[in-house]
Design a protein around this motif. Structure first.
Motif, PDB file in Angstrom:
ATOM      1  N   PRO A  52       0.834  -1.200   0.000  1.00 31.54           N
ATOM      2  CA  PRO A  52       0.000   0.000   0.000  1.00 31.54           C
ATOM      3  C   PRO A  52       0.865   1.245   0.000  1.00 31.54           C
ATOM      4  O   PRO A  52       1.766   1.373   0.832  1.00 31.54           O
ATOM      5  CB  PRO A  52      -0.821  -0.115   1.292  1.00 31.54           C
ATOM      6  CG  PRO A  52      -0.148  -1.144   2.107  1.00 31.54           C
ATOM      7  CD  PRO A  52       0.849  -1.884   1.288  1.00 31.54           C
ATOM      8  N   ALA A  53       0.607   2.132  -0.945  1.00 36.26           N
ATOM      9  CA  ALA A  53       1.437   3.344  -1.068  1.00 36.26           C
ATOM     10  C   ALA A  53       0.581   4.514  -1.526  1.00 36.26           C
ATOM     11  O   ALA A  53       1.044   5.390  -2.244  1.00 36.26           O
ATOM     12  CB  ALA A  53       2.577   3.085  -2.057  1.00 36.26           C
ATOM     13  N   ALA A  54      -0.688   4.510  -1.106  1.00 35.14           N
ATOM     14  CA  ALA A  54      -1.613   5.536  -1.596  1.00 35.14           C
ATOM     15  C   ALA A  54      -1.903   6.620  -0.563  1.00 35.14           C
ATOM     16  O   ALA A  54      -2.669   7.535  -0.832  1.00 35.14           O
ATOM     17  CB  ALA A  54      -2.927   4.874  -2.022  1.00 35.14           C
ATOM     18  N   GLY A  55      -1.291   6.503   0.603  1.00 37.52           N
ATOM     19  CA  GLY A  55      -1.606   7.436   1.703  1.00 37.52           C
ATOM     20  C   GLY A  55      -1.208   8.873   1.380  1.00 37.52           C
ATOM     21  O   GLY A  55      -0.406   9.133   0.475  1.00 37.52           O
ATOM     22  N   LEU A  56      -1.766   9.809   2.123  1.00 36.89           N
ATOM     23  CA  LEU A  56      -1.542  11.235   1.853  1.00 36.89           C
ATOM     24  C   LEU A  56      -0.241  11.745   2.459  1.00 36.89           C
ATOM     25  O   LEU A  56       0.231  12.824   2.090  1.00 36.89           O
ATOM     26  CB  LEU A  56      -2.725  12.060   2.382  1.00 36.89           C
ATOM     27  CG  LEU A  56      -4.067  11.759   1.713  1.00 36.89           C
ATOM     28  CD1 LEU A  56      -5.185  12.527   2.410  1.00 36.89           C
ATOM     29  CD2 LEU A  56      -4.024  12.117   0.230  1.00 36.89           C
ATOM     30  N   GLY A  57       0.333  10.999   3.391  1.00 36.85           N
ATOM     31  CA  GLY A  57       1.608  11.396   3.988  1.00 36.85           C
ATOM     32  C   GLY A  57       1.546  12.741   4.671  1.00 36.85           C
ATOM     33  O   GLY A  57       2.462  13.559   4.530  1.00 36.85           O
ATOM     34  N   THR A  58       0.479  12.988   5.434  1.00 39.82           N
ATOM     35  CA  THR A  58       0.285  14.326   6.020  1.00 39.82           C
ATOM     36  C   THR A  58       1.382  14.687   7.029  1.00 39.82           C
ATOM     37  O   THR A  58       1.674  15.863   7.208  1.00 39.82           O
ATOM     38  CB  THR A  58      -1.095  14.444   6.707  1.00 39.82           C
ATOM     39  OG1 THR A  58      -1.232  13.346   7.600  1.00 39.82           O
ATOM     40  CG2 THR A  58      -2.219  14.426   5.698  1.00 39.82           C
ATOM     41  N   ARG A  59       1.984  13.670   7.667  1.00 31.90           N
ATOM     42  CA  ARG A  59       3.042  13.992   8.642  1.00 31.90           C
ATOM     43  C   ARG A  59       4.286  14.554   7.954  1.00 31.90           C
ATOM     44  O   ARG A  59       5.175  15.060   8.603  1.00 31.90           O
ATOM     45  CB  ARG A  59       3.425  12.731   9.444  1.00 31.90           C
ATOM     46  CG  ARG A  59       2.440  12.373  10.531  1.00 31.90           C
ATOM     47  CD  ARG A  59       2.717  11.011  11.078  1.00 31.90           C
ATOM     48  NE  ARG A  59       2.521   9.976  10.067  1.00 31.90           N
ATOM     49  CZ  ARG A  59       2.968   8.733  10.171  1.00 31.90           C
ATOM     50  NH1 ARG A  59       3.676   8.380  11.217  1.00 31.90           N
ATOM     51  NH2 ARG A  59       2.727   7.859   9.228  1.00 31.90           N
TER      52      ARG A  59
ATOM     53  N   GLU B 189       6.580   7.483  -0.248  1.00 34.66           N
ATOM     54  CA  GLU B 189       7.309   6.234  -0.528  1.00 34.66           C
ATOM     55  C   GLU B 189       8.487   6.456  -1.479  1.00 34.66           C
ATOM     56  O   GLU B 189       9.331   5.588  -1.646  1.00 34.66           O
ATOM     57  CB  GLU B 189       6.349   5.201  -1.137  1.00 34.66           C
ATOM     58  CG  GLU B 189       5.242   4.738  -0.208  1.00 34.66           C
ATOM     59  CD  GLU B 189       4.110   5.757  -0.029  1.00 34.66           C
ATOM     60  OE1 GLU B 189       4.063   6.755  -0.790  1.00 34.66           O
ATOM     61  OE2 GLU B 189       3.295   5.549   0.872  1.00 34.66           O
TER      62      GLU B 189
ATOM     63  N   GLN C 114      -8.605   7.996   0.034  1.00 32.81           N
ATOM     64  CA  GLN C 114      -7.743   7.416   1.063  1.00 32.81           C
ATOM     65  C   GLN C 114      -8.569   7.083   2.300  1.00 32.81           C
ATOM     66  O   GLN C 114      -8.685   7.871   3.230  1.00 32.81           O
ATOM     67  CB  GLN C 114      -6.591   8.380   1.395  1.00 32.81           C
ATOM     68  CG  GLN C 114      -5.446   8.303   0.398  1.00 32.81           C
ATOM     69  CD  GLN C 114      -5.856   8.550  -1.043  1.00 32.81           C
ATOM     70  OE1 GLN C 114      -6.502   9.536  -1.354  1.00 32.81           O
ATOM     71  NE2 GLN C 114      -5.498   7.648  -1.946  1.00 32.81           N
TER      72      GLN C 114
ATOM     73  N   GLY D 130      -8.028   4.515   4.316  1.00 32.80           N
ATOM     74  CA  GLY D 130      -7.290   3.761   5.328  1.00 32.80           C
ATOM     75  C   GLY D 130      -6.600   2.535   4.770  1.00 32.80           C
ATOM     76  O   GLY D 130      -6.855   2.102   3.642  1.00 32.80           O
TER      77      GLY D 130
ATOM     78  N   ALA E  56      -7.146   0.090   1.465  1.00 33.98           N
ATOM     79  CA  ALA E  56      -6.094  -0.023   0.438  1.00 33.98           C
ATOM     80  C   ALA E  56      -5.843  -1.501   0.100  1.00 33.98           C
ATOM     81  O   ALA E  56      -5.781  -1.887  -1.069  1.00 33.98           O
ATOM     82  CB  ALA E  56      -4.807   0.644   0.923  1.00 33.98           C
TER      83      ALA E  56
END
Ligand code: UTP
Length: 281
Positions: A6-13, A24, A103, A105, A109
């Motif tokens: 899974p590599a679709a997250g928004l990466g908000t951090r 990623e 996204q 979760g 995903a």
């Protein structure tokens, strides 16, 4: 065995870096994070990889694709060493892409890969976690999953102050470092945590997980949590990972990992150490 990354997250951090650039693909020393993940998959005997990606993630596909223009240019310039490296990246494995449009979760995903996986156990490797060990983390899980005929997750002991950041397991130890899991909690308070054993982002799951994901409501963070779906599995084991994991999803651990990996390269070790001594002074 197939694997899902899974590599679709928004990466908000990691904002603002991740506004137009996938987390990623952040470099850790000399290659993007997800390349380490794919190298671990290949070293674990996996050659069929599904990457779940989303908006703004095209550079992941480009990285693992051929680039004829670049190859020609490197040939013309006689840069054959780097040409070899570039070619190796595009020949690592068969990679398929599925897009998660919203996204919702980690659980959601994984569910996107259902049709590609079919009716067999499969590995899940988070695209923002790197592991290092003599025997690859995912290979350790594949072997134990076959031995116990069960889904299994890799865990690591974390200090008390980090318990609230992870999915935590509880259960009984059946052999050295292997637990039969009876409790799973996503990001528990320390006082309610069943142990200090945290899920680190490597799994082998039996296909019934897909039914459980479909029957899982959104929870922590308004997301469909994989941990909630795993808690419904009839049988689940956990293996205390014999190695080290690195979470690239937050700035400080990403930075530390980059430095640690660079220090391992003999070519730069001395220069980097000198530089570090200098700035500390
Ligand atoms: P994280 O929770 O670490 O990623 O998910 P995130 O949501 O991108 O990060 P923050 O919290 O906003 O900073 C672990 C992995 O699961 C993927 C992420 O891309 C990451 O590799 N993921 C997460 C998805 O593919 N889809 C989702 O809906 C959520």
């Amino acid at each position: 065995m197939k694997c899902v990354i899974p590599a679709a997250g928004l990466g908000t951090r990691f904002l603002p870096i991740t506004k137009a650039q996938p987390k990623e693909m952040l470099p850790v020393y000399d290659r993007p994070t997800i390349q380490y993940v794919i190298e671990e998959a290949v070293a674990s005997g996996i050659d069929d990889i599904i990457i779940v990606n989303g908006k703004g993630k095209r550079s992941i596909e480009d990285h693992f694709d051929r680039s004829f223009e670049l190859e020609e240019s490197l040939k013309e310039k006689g840069k054959f060493d780097i040409l070899k490296t570039v070619n190796e990246i595009s020949n690592l494995a068969d990679i398929f892409y599925i897009r998660q449009k919203k996204q919702k979760g980690l659980g959601d995903a994984i569910n996107h890969a259902k049709r590609h996986i079919g009716d067999e156990p499969f590995a899940v490797m988070l695209g923002d976690i790197i592991t290092k060990s003599d025997r690859p983390c995912t290979k350790q899980l594949i072997d134990l999953s076959e031995k116990y005929n069960s889904s299994i997750v890799a865990v690591e002991k974390v200090p008390n102050e980090k318990v609230e950041k992870y999915g935590i397991i509880g259960g009984s130890e059946v052999s050295n470092g292997v637990y039969n899991v009876d409790t799973l909690v996503e990001k528990p308070k320390l006082t309610e945590s069943p142990s200090n054993l945290a899920i680190i982002g490597r799994y082998v799951l039996y296909p019934e997980i897909f039914d459980h994901i479909e029957n899982t409501e959104v929870s922590v963070g308004n997301e469909i949590q994989l941990t909630d779906a795993m808690a419904k599995l009839d049988l689940l084991y956990a293996n205390v990972f014999n190695g080290r994991s690195y979470d690239i999803g937050n700035k400080i651990d990403w930075l530390k990992t980059s430095i640690e990996f660079a220090l391992e390269d003999d070519e730069f070790n001395d220069v980097l150490l000198d530089y570090m001594h200098e700035i500390v002074k």
